[in-house]
Design a protein around this motif. Structure first.
Motif, PDB file in Angstrom:
ATOM      1  N   ILE A  84       0.927  -1.041  -0.226  1.00 19.29           N
ATOM      2  CA  ILE A  84       0.033   0.065  -0.047  1.00 19.29           C
ATOM      3  C   ILE A  84       1.014   1.091   0.118  1.00 19.29           C
ATOM      4  CG2 ILE A  84      -1.690   1.350   1.268  1.00 19.29           C
ATOM      5  CD1 ILE A  84      -2.260  -1.613   2.469  1.00 19.29           C
ATOM      6  N   PRO A  85       0.760   2.038  -1.083  1.00 18.32           N
ATOM      7  CA  PRO A  85       1.896   3.253  -1.258  1.00 18.32           C
ATOM      8  C   PRO A  85       1.448   4.091   0.224  1.00 18.32           C
ATOM      9  CG  PRO A  85       0.474   2.894  -3.260  1.00 18.32           C
ATOM     10  CD  PRO A  85       0.066   2.049  -2.071  1.00 18.32           C
ATOM     11  N   ILE A  86       2.344   4.397   0.891  1.00 24.77           N
ATOM     12  CA  ILE A  86       2.145   5.310   2.284  1.00 24.77           C
ATOM     13  C   ILE A  86       3.111   6.506   1.904  1.00 24.77           C
ATOM     14  CG2 ILE A  86       1.412   3.475   3.635  1.00 24.77           C
ATOM     15  CD1 ILE A  86       3.981   3.498   5.256  1.00 24.77           C
ATOM     16  N   ASP A  87       2.652   7.747   2.728  1.00 27.47           N
ATOM     17  CA  ASP A  87       3.367   8.885   2.866  1.00 27.47           C
ATOM     18  C   ASP A  87       4.665   8.619   3.393  1.00 27.47           C
ATOM     19  OD1 ASP A  87       2.246  11.960   2.765  1.00 27.47           O
ATOM     20  OD2 ASP A  87       3.626  11.504   4.115  1.00 27.47           O
ATOM     21  N   ARG A 112       6.081  10.378   5.529  1.00 30.13           N
ATOM     22  CA  ARG A 112       6.369  10.651   6.819  1.00 30.13           C
ATOM     23  C   ARG A 112       6.086   9.719   7.612  1.00 30.13           C
ATOM     24  NH1 ARG A 112       1.472  15.065   7.346  1.00 30.13           N
ATOM     25  NH2 ARG A 112       0.782  13.290   5.854  1.00 30.13           N
ATOM     26  N   ALA A 113       5.503   8.506   7.174  1.00 31.15           N
ATOM     27  CA  ALA A 113       4.944   7.264   8.008  1.00 31.15           C
ATOM     28  C   ALA A 113       5.854   6.201   7.820  1.00 31.15           C
ATOM     29  CB  ALA A 113       3.516   7.046   7.347  1.00 31.15           C
ATOM     30  N   GLU A 114       5.543   5.460   8.784  1.00 30.11           N
ATOM     31  CA  GLU A 114       6.342   4.387   8.882  1.00 30.11           C
ATOM     32  C   GLU A 114       5.618   3.030   8.422  1.00 30.11           C
ATOM     33  OE1 GLU A 114       8.372   3.222  12.682  1.00 30.11           O
ATOM     34  OE2 GLU A 114       9.326   5.381  12.966  1.00 30.11           O
ATOM     35  N   SER A 115       4.661   2.966   8.766  1.00 28.34           N
ATOM     36  CA  SER A 115       3.823   1.666   8.615  1.00 28.34           C
ATOM     37  C   SER A 115       2.249   1.884   8.944  1.00 28.34           C
ATOM     38  CB  SER A 115       4.102   0.471   9.292  1.00 28.34           C
ATOM     39  OG  SER A 115       4.054   0.611  10.753  1.00 28.34           O
ATOM     40  N   LEU A 116       1.413   0.737   8.540  1.00 29.49           N
ATOM     41  CA  LEU A 116       0.150   0.832   8.759  1.00 29.49           C
ATOM     42  C   LEU A 116      -0.127  -0.385  10.111  1.00 29.49           C
ATOM     43  CD1 LEU A 116      -1.626   1.137   5.266  1.00 29.49           C
ATOM     44  CD2 LEU A 116      -1.619   2.649   7.174  1.00 29.49           C
ATOM     45  N   ARG A 127      -2.867   7.083  12.771  1.00 32.08           N
ATOM     46  CA  ARG A 127      -1.732   6.133  11.927  1.00 32.08           C
ATOM     47  C   ARG A 127      -1.890   6.127  10.685  1.00 32.08           C
ATOM     48  NH1 ARG A 127       0.375   0.285  14.059  1.00 32.08           N
ATOM     49  NH2 ARG A 127       2.064  -0.112  12.559  1.00 32.08           N
ATOM     50  N   SER A 128      -3.303   5.908  10.155  1.00 29.04           N
ATOM     51  CA  SER A 128      -3.624   5.780   8.779  1.00 29.04           C
ATOM     52  C   SER A 128      -3.797   7.021   8.179  1.00 29.04           C
ATOM     53  CB  SER A 128      -5.309   5.182   8.634  1.00 29.04           C
ATOM     54  OG  SER A 128      -4.864   3.703   8.997  1.00 29.04           O
ATOM     55  N   LEU A 156      -2.002   9.889   8.691  1.00 26.38           N
ATOM     56  CA  LEU A 156      -0.448  10.123   8.459  1.00 26.38           C
ATOM     57  C   LEU A 156      -0.149   9.412   6.813  1.00 26.38           C
ATOM     58  CD1 LEU A 156       2.161  11.626   8.861  1.00 26.38           C
ATOM     59  CD2 LEU A 156       2.600   9.532  10.370  1.00 26.38           C
ATOM     60  N   ALA A 157      -0.422   8.078   7.146  1.00 30.16           N
ATOM     61  CA  ALA A 157      -0.020   7.155   6.100  1.00 30.16           C
ATOM     62  C   ALA A 157      -0.671   7.633   4.763  1.00 30.16           C
ATOM     63  CB  ALA A 157      -0.093   5.755   6.348  1.00 30.16           C
ATOM     64  N   SER A 158      -1.783   7.883   4.614  1.00 31.49           N
ATOM     65  CA  SER A 158      -2.518   8.248   3.526  1.00 31.49           C
ATOM     66  C   SER A 158      -2.372   9.529   3.025  1.00 31.49           C
ATOM     67  CB  SER A 158      -3.928   7.871   3.729  1.00 31.49           C
ATOM     68  OG  SER A 158      -4.638   8.895   4.831  1.00 31.49           O
ATOM     69  N   GLY A 159      -1.694  10.446   3.652  1.00 26.55           N
ATOM     70  CA  GLY A 159      -1.379  11.717   3.176  1.00 26.55           C
ATOM     71  C   GLY A 159      -2.251  12.781   3.624  1.00 26.55           C
ATOM     72  N   ASN A 211       3.596  13.236  13.720  1.00 26.84           N
ATOM     73  CA  ASN A 211       3.997  13.604  12.545  1.00 26.84           C
ATOM     74  C   ASN A 211       2.674  14.337  11.759  1.00 26.84           C
ATOM     75  OD1 ASN A 211       6.863  12.872  12.324  1.00 26.84           O
ATOM     76  ND2 ASN A 211       5.926  10.923  13.282  1.00 26.84           N
ATOM     77  N   PHE A 220      -7.517   6.050   2.278  1.00 25.76           N
ATOM     78  CA  PHE A 220      -6.666   5.524   1.197  1.00 25.76           C
ATOM     79  C   PHE A 220      -7.550   5.548  -0.196  1.00 25.76           C
ATOM     80  CE2 PHE A 220      -3.999   4.391   4.539  1.00 25.76           C
ATOM     81  CZ  PHE A 220      -2.673   4.437   3.823  1.00 25.76           C
ATOM     82  N   SER A 246      -6.543   8.809  -1.365  1.00 22.44           N
ATOM     83  CA  SER A 246      -5.114   8.684  -1.649  1.00 22.44           C
ATOM     84  C   SER A 246      -4.747   8.309  -3.064  1.00 22.44           C
ATOM     85  CB  SER A 246      -4.403   7.919  -0.787  1.00 22.44           C
ATOM     86  OG  SER A 246      -2.898   7.738  -0.876  1.00 22.44           O
ATOM     87  N   GLN A 295      -3.086   9.783  -6.554  1.00 20.57           N
ATOM     88  CA  GLN A 295      -2.241   9.237  -7.357  1.00 20.57           C
ATOM     89  C   GLN A 295      -2.499   8.496  -8.620  1.00 20.57           C
ATOM     90  OE1 GLN A 295       0.453   6.679  -4.701  1.00 20.57           O
ATOM     91  NE2 GLN A 295      -0.653   7.838  -2.911  1.00 20.57           N
TER      92      GLN A 295
END
Lengths: 252, 252
Positions: A223-226, A228-232, B121-122, B124-127, B155, B243, B246, B250
């Motif tokens: 899953i493409p993540i930002d 800034r993030a480490e993981s989901l 967490r999600s 951040l990861a999803s932008g 973050n 996502f 996101s 993309q």
């Protein structure tokens, strides 16, 4: 008390092949799915749902027992105990009994019971035809797994299989493409073809898929993540891939 | 001990505007994000990560204290306590300080700390560019929220706002389209345009969005789920919509 022991002791559950369902919604879901119930235990309450559970269970010929006020609080696994619980037979079945639907979810090393239950809930909702729990995954009948599956474990066929080889043979001989989820993959789940017969394989929270698994995958998706993030969270990641499979099947 | 009280008492956290970060990964994430740390407490351990945290904190000029073996177990909120903890300043900021990025996530009534942390967490990861926690949402600094956010709360800019009207005015005046998540919507998240400036608004685990919120939405999206299923976990549902936003940005 039996409920308390069954909630706390995995070995006892495995010897008896019975587990505890806490709360009206879960029990109703089990009753609707014709899961075999040994007995329903309830406390006096104004909650209409509990009344409905008890009457439905009685109509289906199951035993129901009223217990003294405060009993559930003593036996419960949660800080906010439910006023109804049921003892039910295990629901997992043999690999050869699983329906051969279009997509299967494999848990290969998921350790947190809340994550496992959430994955089961999402697997059902995303249209998975079956679920396989492999060695070193958490106990399906852990009270927290049961709770967080929110009744889904009664509605999707599940096998528990220790042998990695047995799972691989089953999937391979039935023409499933094995899709591993991995944050190291170069291939985005949005660009990957998730149509047709696939098995989505989900690894451990901290370590992902073990090498015994990674060698057997047909492909990997991430899953493409930002940046800034480490993981989901693993249940979120699994759910996004499952629903991407569902999206591709619906949108075409 | 101070750590124990800060972990357990929300009122104390709010008076001091300080909270506890448990574990090396979270603290390292906070240090990297230049969160203000009051002090780092650690037990003697072979864990290299703890050594790294302590040396990084020292280099940055923060106080570090070695505590007696067993201290963490006594103060910790978890059954598997970490051997390092830090007391940090609150990280939330005013609405007017939030960056005006392309998408914002609003928690409007999420009650479970694990779900709230997973949503952060999600996000951040999803932008997501920012996150807003509204009245009746769980405490951002609850130890379980902090743990399940896995460092993400350091973050992504976060505001905590009690007044619904203030949040609405902020979003509306900055031209955010308000997208509510609702299982009753007719519009699938896969068919809905989630590009441009949007705010994804997530409601309560059991009851969804309150009517004060639903009236203000520009549109609603649902995640299409299988007929056998009742619902999704709220953090999973929010993550799938985030996502999807996101993905649309993309894939185009």
């Amino acid at each position: 008390m039996r409920l308390r022991r069954l909630l706390r002791r995995r070995t006892l559950r495995e010897v008896e092949r019975k587990f505890v369902i806490e709360g009206g919604r879960g029990i109703l879901s089990a009753l609707n799915s014709q899961i075999e119930i040994e007995a329903v235990y309830f406390e006096q309450t104004d909650d209409a749902l509990v009344g409905k559970v008890v009457s439905t269970a009685s109509e289906l010929g199951y035993r129901t027992y009223e217990v003294a006020k405060g009993t559930m609080e003593r036996v419960a696994d949660t800080v906010t105990p439910q006023s109804v619980m049921a003892v039910a037979n295990f629901v997992d079945q043999g690999l050869d009994q699983l329906p051969l639907g279009s997509f299967v979810v494999v848990m290969a090393g998921v350790r947190d019971p809340g994550n496992a239950g959430t994955i089961i809930r999402s697997a059902l909702a995303s249209g998975a035809s079956a679920l396989i729990m492999c060695h070193q995954s958490v106990d399906l009948y852990n009270p927290k797994t049961v709770r967080s599956s929110a009744g889904a474990l009664f509605n999707v066929p599940i096998s528990i299989v220790d042998s990695f080889g047995e799972v691989y043979d089953f999937l391979h001989s039935n023409n499933y493409r094995l899709i591993g989820t991995s944050s190291h993959s170069h291939s985005s789940c949005w660009d990957c073809d998730l149509s047709g017969r696939i098995a989505i394989v989900v690894g451990n929270e901290a370590n992902g898929l073990e090498s015994i698994w990674t060698e057997m995958m047909d492909s990997f998706v991430k899953i493409p993540i930002d940046d800034r993030a480490e993981s989901l969270n693993v249940a979120v990641a699994a759910s996004i891939v499952m629903f991407e499979a569902s999206r591709q099947r619906q949108v075409g």
